[in-house]
Design an enzyme around this catalytic site. Structure first.
Site, mmCIF file in Angstrom:
data_model
loop_
_atom_site.group_PDB
_atom_site.id
_atom_site.type_symbol
_atom_site.label_atom_id
_atom_site.label_comp_id
_atom_site.label_asym_id
_atom_site.label_seq_id
_atom_site.Cartn_x
_atom_site.Cartn_y
_atom_site.Cartn_z
ATOM 1 N N ASP A 274 60.778 79.279 -1.412
ATOM 2 C CA ASP A 274 59.706 78.306 -1.601
ATOM 3 C C ASP A 274 58.344 78.982 -1.624
ATOM 4 O O ASP A 274 58.201 80.110 -1.182
ATOM 5 C CB ASP A 274 59.694 77.352 -0.405
ATOM 6 C CG ASP A 274 60.575 76.156 -0.662
ATOM 7 O OD1 ASP A 274 61.168 76.084 -1.741
ATOM 8 O OD2 ASP A 274 60.657 75.293 0.234
ATOM 9 N N LYS A 296 57.328 74.637 -4.503
ATOM 10 C CA LYS A 296 56.750 73.349 -4.870
ATOM 11 C C LYS A 296 55.308 73.319 -4.400
ATOM 12 O O LYS A 296 55.049 73.102 -3.231
ATOM 13 C CB LYS A 296 57.506 72.228 -4.170
ATOM 14 C CG LYS A 296 58.876 72.002 -4.722
ATOM 15 C CD LYS A 296 59.427 70.744 -4.142
ATOM 16 C CE LYS A 296 60.775 70.987 -3.548
ATOM 17 N NZ LYS A 296 61.111 70.171 -2.459
ATOM 18 N N MET A 409 51.046 68.465 5.745
ATOM 19 C CA MET A 409 50.584 68.073 4.405
ATOM 20 C C MET A 409 49.407 67.095 4.486
ATOM 21 O O MET A 409 49.360 66.112 3.754
ATOM 22 C CB MET A 409 51.742 67.422 3.626
ATOM 23 C CG MET A 409 52.910 68.368 3.418
ATOM 24 S SD MET A 409 54.406 67.557 2.839
ATOM 25 C CE MET A 409 55.110 66.923 4.359
#
Ligand code: SAH
Length: 502
Positions: A274, A296, A409
């Protein structure tokens, strides 16, 4: 570098040690462990060496006399007759207190062509006793050629921690199957491939997980498969050894990897990784490991989740040892559950290795304990990823001021998050910290309150990933921050506004 490391069979071989102190005692213990017949020449023995002589005599009487033996000649080393005592020796160790005597012993051994180790004198030594990691039948020997025995020992300790004790079992299993494998697989190349697979792959994993019986049957199945395949290359069985390990890579600092994560990374055929996996962690892989980026970035999905799930299945079906490497912990906002559901429904063997999640890493490296008797009795991990800029969750449970809230996030929605927390009843002056690139040399900690933090953050070029910590524990940062990041304000072109220590 002039010393060739070799492994010498000294069982039942005559070895002479001259000197009766601590140094002689340690070396004699080592020689005895490897089955030597040792003769120690010294007028007096240190208490530990005297004990060793006494114990060894007892055990030699009770057990097999031939396995090890320690004989003491209680006299000074007489140079005139030394060559007679050394004559049939395989090895000599000069460990008297007198440096000149040690040198005389070394010359005598040299004249007789017998390898000699001189305590505290690397130049006069023709061999060294290494620091040893013993995973019998595997032996790892470390030597600095006398330059720094302490450094060798420190390295030995690190290797001890890194090489599980169950490598013994693996070594014994390999030795037990050696002949059978030779009979079943004709070419050296086939055998090499078979052993590499077994000892890197599922067989090794099962042994290391403490399941030797399952490892054995896996080895037998794999051998059957390989020999059938060798006889008929067109056969299309699914390779029995493809598997996936879903591995947490931690928050960034490579030293925060678990030992198991490191071992799996280094034995992987393919690494699917990732965006959050740091370069330093990727650098730990073998050079022949294939790497596939499945990162991502926010709203820039390189690979949709469904394709990643399918990719893992097909790589494992090809017989690969796949490591799916994810930032932090794979089961915390990592969609690890979805990936292994697909593996489970396709009958692909898998394992999950936890990693240090960003909340733990950032909390530790910013000196903000997530719970504290005087500040917070609970802690909740939330996603700050807002769909269409709206908080679409019921946040009433976040009202309790004695609860720390960690938002993953949360950078894009920071303003909304702070606004909503105030709306549900958290005070505007509730301390809040944004930890930027936590645990890495670029870490910065931005400290404010629910009211001030969004503005503070817009004044600075903050770079993802960031973690938002809300609650009174944030005040502890001022006194507990200990980590000094490596990035200076100048080279980032922005100013620091965190508390002390960062
Ligand atoms: N599985 C991961 C989280 C993945 S979600 C874990 O357990 O940590 C990605 C979010 O994690 C980022 O948006 C950020 O909020 C957080 N994160 C991951 N690494 C971080 C780091 N080094 N510093 C700050 N936040 C981090």
């Amino acid at each position: 570098m002039k010393h060739l490391p070799i492994f010498l069979d000294i069982s039942q071989q005559h070895c002479v040690v001259i000197g009766g102190g601590q140094s002689a005692s340690r070396k004699i213990s080592l020689l005895l462990k490897y089955g030597a017949h040792v003769c120690v020449i010294a007028p007096d023995l240190s208490p530990s060496l005297a004990r060793l002589v006494a114990e060894n005599q007892t055990s030699a009487d009770e057990h097999n006399r031939a396995t090890s033996q320690l004989q003491h000649i209680a006299e000074h080393c007489a140079l005139e007759t030394l060559h007679i005592k050394l004559q049939s020796a395989r090895l000599v160790i000069a460990a008297t207190k007198d440096a000149a005597t040690n040198l005389d012993i070394a010359s005598c051994a040299k004249a007789l062509n017998i390898p000699c180790h001189v305590a505290d004198n690397p130049e006069a030594s023709t061999f060294f006793l290494p620091s040893i990691v013993d995973r019998d039948p595997i032996q790892i020997a470390i030597s600095s050629g006398g330059a720094s025995p302490i450094l060798s020992r420190l390295l030995r300790d690190r290797i001890e921690a890194f090489v599980p004790v169950s490598y013994r079992v693996l070594g014994k299993m390999a030795s037990e199957f050696r002949t059978t494998v030779k009979e079943k697989l004709q070419t050296a190349r086939q055998r090499k491939q078979f052993w590499e697979r077994a000892l890197h792959g599922r067989v090794a994993e099962l042994v290391l997980a403490g399941q030797p019986a399952r490892a054995r049957s896996e080895l037998i199945n794999s051998l059957e498969y390989t020999s059938r395949n060798a006889a008929d290359p067109l056969q299309t069985d699914v390779h029995p050894e493809g598997e996936v390990a879903l591995v947490g890579a931690g928050p960034g600092d490579a030293e925060l990897l678990t030992l198991r994560a490191l071992r799996l990374i280094q034995s992987a055929d393919v690494l699917v990784y990732d965006r959050l996996v740091s370069q330093r962690i990727m650098d730990l892989r073998r050079t022949d490991t294939r790497i596939i980026y499945a990162g991502k970035a926010r709203s820039k999905h390189t690979m949709v989740q469904g394709s990643i799930n399918e990719l893992l299945v097909s790589l494992a079906r090809e017989g690969n040892r796949v490591v799916r490497l994810k930032g932090g912990d794979p089961f915390i906002f990592g969609r690890g559950g979805e990936e292994i559901e697909t593996l489970a429904s396709n009958n692909i063997p898998f394992q999950v290795v936890p990693g240090i999640t960003a909340a733990s890493g950032c909390a530790a490296f910013s000196g903000i304990p997530l719970t504290h008797r005087d500040h917070a009795q609970s802690c909740v991990f939330m996603t700050g990823h807002l769909k269409s800029q709206e908080i679409n969750l019921d946040w009433s449970h976040l009202r309790d001021p004695s609860q720390t809230i960690v938002f993953y996030m949360g950078l894009i929605g920071l303003e909304k998050i702070c606004e909503n927390l105030i709306k549900i009843g958290r005070l505007g002056d509730t301390p809040a910290a944004l930890v930027e690139q936590g645990t890495t040399p670029s870490q910065r900690v931005h400290v404010g309150t629910l009211q001030t933090l969004p503005d503070l953050v817009t004044q600075h070029a903050v770079r993802a990933p960031t973690l938002l910590i809300v609650g009174s524990v944030v005040t502890l940062h001022e006194s507990l921050a200990w980590y000094r990041s490596g990035t200076t304000d100048e080279n980032r072109n922005v100013s620091h506004f965190s508390g002390s220590g960062i």
